[in-house]
Design a protein around this motif. Sequence first.
Motif, PDB file in Angstrom:
ATOM      1  N   TYR A  49     -49.874  75.527 -23.983  1.00 33.43           N
ATOM      2  CA  TYR A  49     -51.099  75.686 -24.791  1.00 33.43           C
ATOM      3  C   TYR A  49     -51.529  77.150 -24.839  1.00 33.43           C
ATOM      4  O   TYR A  49     -52.290  77.548 -25.708  1.00 33.43           O
ATOM      5  CB  TYR A  49     -52.230  74.770 -24.287  1.00 33.43           C
ATOM      6  CG  TYR A  49     -52.925  75.230 -23.033  1.00 33.43           C
ATOM      7  CD1 TYR A  49     -54.145  75.895 -23.099  1.00 33.43           C
ATOM      8  CD2 TYR A  49     -52.369  75.010 -21.785  1.00 33.43           C
ATOM      9  CE1 TYR A  49     -54.787  76.312 -21.953  1.00 33.43           C
ATOM     10  CE2 TYR A  49     -52.998  75.413 -20.637  1.00 33.43           C
ATOM     11  CZ  TYR A  49     -54.215  76.076 -20.726  1.00 33.43           C
ATOM     12  OH  TYR A  49     -54.842  76.506 -19.582  1.00 33.43           O
ATOM     13  N   ILE A  50     -51.016  77.949 -23.886  1.00 33.35           N
ATOM     14  CA  ILE A  50     -51.081  79.415 -24.011  1.00 33.35           C
ATOM     15  C   ILE A  50     -49.648  79.810 -24.372  1.00 33.35           C
ATOM     16  O   ILE A  50     -48.734  79.666 -23.553  1.00 33.35           O
ATOM     17  CB  ILE A  50     -51.522  80.075 -22.687  1.00 33.35           C
ATOM     18  CG1 ILE A  50     -52.918  79.588 -22.298  1.00 33.35           C
ATOM     19  CG2 ILE A  50     -51.477  81.592 -22.808  1.00 33.35           C
ATOM     20  CD1 ILE A  50     -53.358  79.989 -20.897  1.00 33.35           C
ATOM     21  N   GLN A  85     -53.504  82.915 -13.444  1.00 37.24           N
ATOM     22  CA  GLN A  85     -54.267  81.821 -14.082  1.00 37.24           C
ATOM     23  C   GLN A  85     -55.414  81.329 -13.194  1.00 37.24           C
ATOM     24  O   GLN A  85     -56.120  82.129 -12.614  1.00 37.24           O
ATOM     25  CB  GLN A  85     -53.321  80.698 -14.529  1.00 37.24           C
ATOM     26  CG  GLN A  85     -52.320  81.165 -15.586  1.00 37.24           C
ATOM     27  CD  GLN A  85     -52.974  81.696 -16.848  1.00 37.24           C
ATOM     28  OE1 GLN A  85     -54.103  81.347 -17.176  1.00 37.24           O
ATOM     29  NE2 GLN A  85     -52.309  82.574 -17.567  1.00 37.24           N
ATOM     30  N   SER A  86     -55.541  80.009 -13.049  1.00 39.66           N
ATOM     31  CA  SER A  86     -56.753  79.480 -12.391  1.00 39.66           C
ATOM     32  C   SER A  86     -56.834  79.765 -10.903  1.00 39.66           C
ATOM     33  O   SER A  86     -57.906  79.568 -10.322  1.00 39.66           O
ATOM     34  CB  SER A  86     -56.844  77.971 -12.615  1.00 39.66           C
ATOM     35  OG  SER A  86     -57.301  77.726 -13.918  1.00 39.66           O
ATOM     36  N   ASN A 137     -63.116  75.558 -15.773  1.00 34.21           N
ATOM     37  CA  ASN A 137     -63.252  76.736 -16.637  1.00 34.21           C
ATOM     38  C   ASN A 137     -64.707  77.130 -16.874  1.00 34.21           C
ATOM     39  O   ASN A 137     -65.042  78.318 -16.860  1.00 34.21           O
ATOM     40  CB  ASN A 137     -62.538  76.499 -17.969  1.00 34.21           C
ATOM     41  CG  ASN A 137     -61.031  76.544 -17.805  1.00 34.21           C
ATOM     42  OD1 ASN A 137     -60.534  76.556 -16.681  1.00 34.21           O
ATOM     43  ND2 ASN A 137     -60.299  76.565 -18.908  1.00 34.21           N
ATOM     44  N   GLU A 181     -53.340  84.473 -24.700  1.00 36.04           N
ATOM     45  CA  GLU A 181     -54.486  83.598 -24.392  1.00 36.04           C
ATOM     46  C   GLU A 181     -55.716  84.011 -25.210  1.00 36.04           C
ATOM     47  O   GLU A 181     -56.454  83.151 -25.702  1.00 36.04           O
ATOM     48  CB  GLU A 181     -54.807  83.610 -22.893  1.00 36.04           C
ATOM     49  CG  GLU A 181     -55.952  82.659 -22.565  1.00 36.04           C
ATOM     50  CD  GLU A 181     -56.088  82.278 -21.095  1.00 36.04           C
ATOM     51  OE1 GLU A 181     -55.200  82.601 -20.294  1.00 36.04           O
ATOM     52  OE2 GLU A 181     -57.109  81.642 -20.769  1.00 36.04           O
ATOM     53  N   ASN A 188     -62.273  77.874 -24.441  1.00 37.06           N
ATOM     54  CA  ASN A 188     -63.028  78.636 -23.446  1.00 37.06           C
ATOM     55  C   ASN A 188     -64.188  79.396 -24.104  1.00 37.06           C
ATOM     56  O   ASN A 188     -65.259  79.547 -23.517  1.00 37.06           O
ATOM     57  CB  ASN A 188     -62.109  79.603 -22.697  1.00 37.06           C
ATOM     58  CG  ASN A 188     -61.212  78.867 -21.710  1.00 37.06           C
ATOM     59  OD1 ASN A 188     -61.523  77.752 -21.301  1.00 37.06           O
ATOM     60  ND2 ASN A 188     -60.108  79.482 -21.342  1.00 37.06           N
ATOM     61  N   CYS A 216     -57.239  85.882 -15.593  1.00 43.37           N
ATOM     62  CA  CYS A 216     -56.180  84.869 -15.561  1.00 43.37           C
ATOM     63  C   CYS A 216     -54.805  85.486 -15.807  1.00 43.37           C
ATOM     64  O   CYS A 216     -53.785  84.885 -15.480  1.00 43.37           O
ATOM     65  CB  CYS A 216     -56.444  83.792 -16.607  1.00 43.37           C
ATOM     66  SG  CYS A 216     -57.847  82.747 -16.195  1.00 43.37           S
ATOM     67  N   GLY A 281     -52.851  76.388 -10.668  1.00 38.59           N
ATOM     68  CA  GLY A 281     -52.977  77.152 -11.914  1.00 38.59           C
ATOM     69  C   GLY A 281     -51.886  76.735 -12.873  1.00 38.59           C
ATOM     70  O   GLY A 281     -50.817  76.277 -12.440  1.00 38.59           O
ATOM     71  N   VAL A 282     -52.134  76.910 -14.193  1.00 37.33           N
ATOM     72  CA  VAL A 282     -51.176  76.407 -15.194  1.00 37.33           C
ATOM     73  C   VAL A 282     -49.876  77.200 -15.279  1.00 37.33           C
ATOM     74  O   VAL A 282     -48.944  76.754 -15.938  1.00 37.33           O
ATOM     75  CB  VAL A 282     -51.782  76.301 -16.615  1.00 37.33           C
ATOM     76  CG1 VAL A 282     -52.780  75.185 -16.716  1.00 37.33           C
ATOM     77  CG2 VAL A 282     -52.342  77.611 -17.074  1.00 37.33           C
TER      78      VAL A 282
HETATM   79  N1  GLN Z   1     -56.366  80.672 -18.314  1.00 34.94           N
HETATM   80  C1  GLN Z   1     -56.266  79.238 -18.240  1.00 34.94           C
HETATM   81  C2  GLN Z   1     -57.363  78.588 -19.045  1.00 34.94           C
HETATM   82  O1  GLN Z   1     -58.457  79.096 -19.092  1.00 34.94           O
HETATM   83  C3  GLN Z   1     -56.343  78.806 -16.807  1.00 34.94           C
HETATM   84  C4  GLN Z   1     -56.265  77.299 -16.619  1.00 34.94           C
HETATM   85  C5  GLN Z   1     -55.571  76.870 -15.372  1.00 34.94           C
HETATM   86  O2  GLN Z   1     -54.792  77.606 -14.758  1.00 34.94           O
HETATM   87  N2  GLN Z   1     -55.770  75.616 -14.982  1.00 34.94           N
HETATM   88  O3  GLN Z   1     -57.154  77.567 -19.651  1.00 34.94           O
END
Ligand code: GLN
Length: 339
Positions: A49-50, A85-86, A137, A181, A188, A216, A281-282
Amino acid sequence: MTLLATPPLHAPPTPVSTGHLPDHGTVAAVLADAYQRHVDTTAGTVADYIPALATADPDAFGLALAGVDGHVTAVGHAYETFSIQSVSKAFVYALACETHGHRAVRDLIGVNATGLGFSSVMAIELHDGHPMNPLVNAGALATTALMPGASPVARWLALQNGLAAFAGRPLALDIDVYESEAATNQRNRALAHLLASYGHLDADPEETLDLYTKQCSILVTARDLAVMGATLADGGVNPVTGQQVVHPAVARDTLAVLASAGMYEHSGEWLFEIGLPAKSGVSGAVLSVAPGKGALAAWSPPLDHVGTSVRARRATEHVTRPLGLDIFASAPCTPEAHR
Ligand code: GLN
């Protein structure tokens, strides 16, 4: 607008007594075994999705465990970089608590799990416009808005340098991931503006969104994450550099909120099965922290349906018990121990 008026107020440090990691040889053997057992799995899907994340190597798999003695054990692709990421949310929260104090950040952000996905809009609406916790988020955006500094650049440097102090080395930005992103983060953006509409974002929503997207996109390795986690396990002192990065009470508060919400709607299940505060994290990382002992970072891009790396989860499950990391496990006290 300033929602935070109170100066930092840290609870006095509490003594900890949580035992020790096994010797380095045992740790290395257990990690190598976990790697071998799970390296061949084909389960999971790389996040797309990114768009820039979709190019990640699905076979990459690294494990690193950093002890509070500063020793790091690494297996597989533990020195390959990926965007944090997260997992960044845990450390940005620690930096916000360090600046503003326990009470103010708790009241503004919250510490309870939402029970919903990490980018849920409904979670905000169901809770009177509150972001709920710093690890979804919405709460992460509200936390990023608390970074100190007189300008956007100063706030970015405070954040980047703060994470670098946790890692014990300078950390770079992955421009491709950031731009990818930034071009696709409408959800977001919606969360940031929704929070602002409720008066629950302490900075400009667009600037906050940009700073969050940058945070992220910071590049780390599994080894970096292990050292960052070990800093939280070591009363806020980076066990490799010896730097006191945050107050011991801040490290403690960060681990408490990781336990309640670090694995999103599966936090309870994670705590039940693994018994450690953790953050996923994703890009495929899972960082688990054993207070007073150290931290395990596991990284492999293919994810399950909630966004947790399949290999990272399985490897973490594999090592927790043999290494005695589960914070809830105890053995009966023997009569000898009383003498
Ligand atoms: N940057 C990603 C987002 O905002 C981080 C999400 C994640 O790692 N779960 O969607």
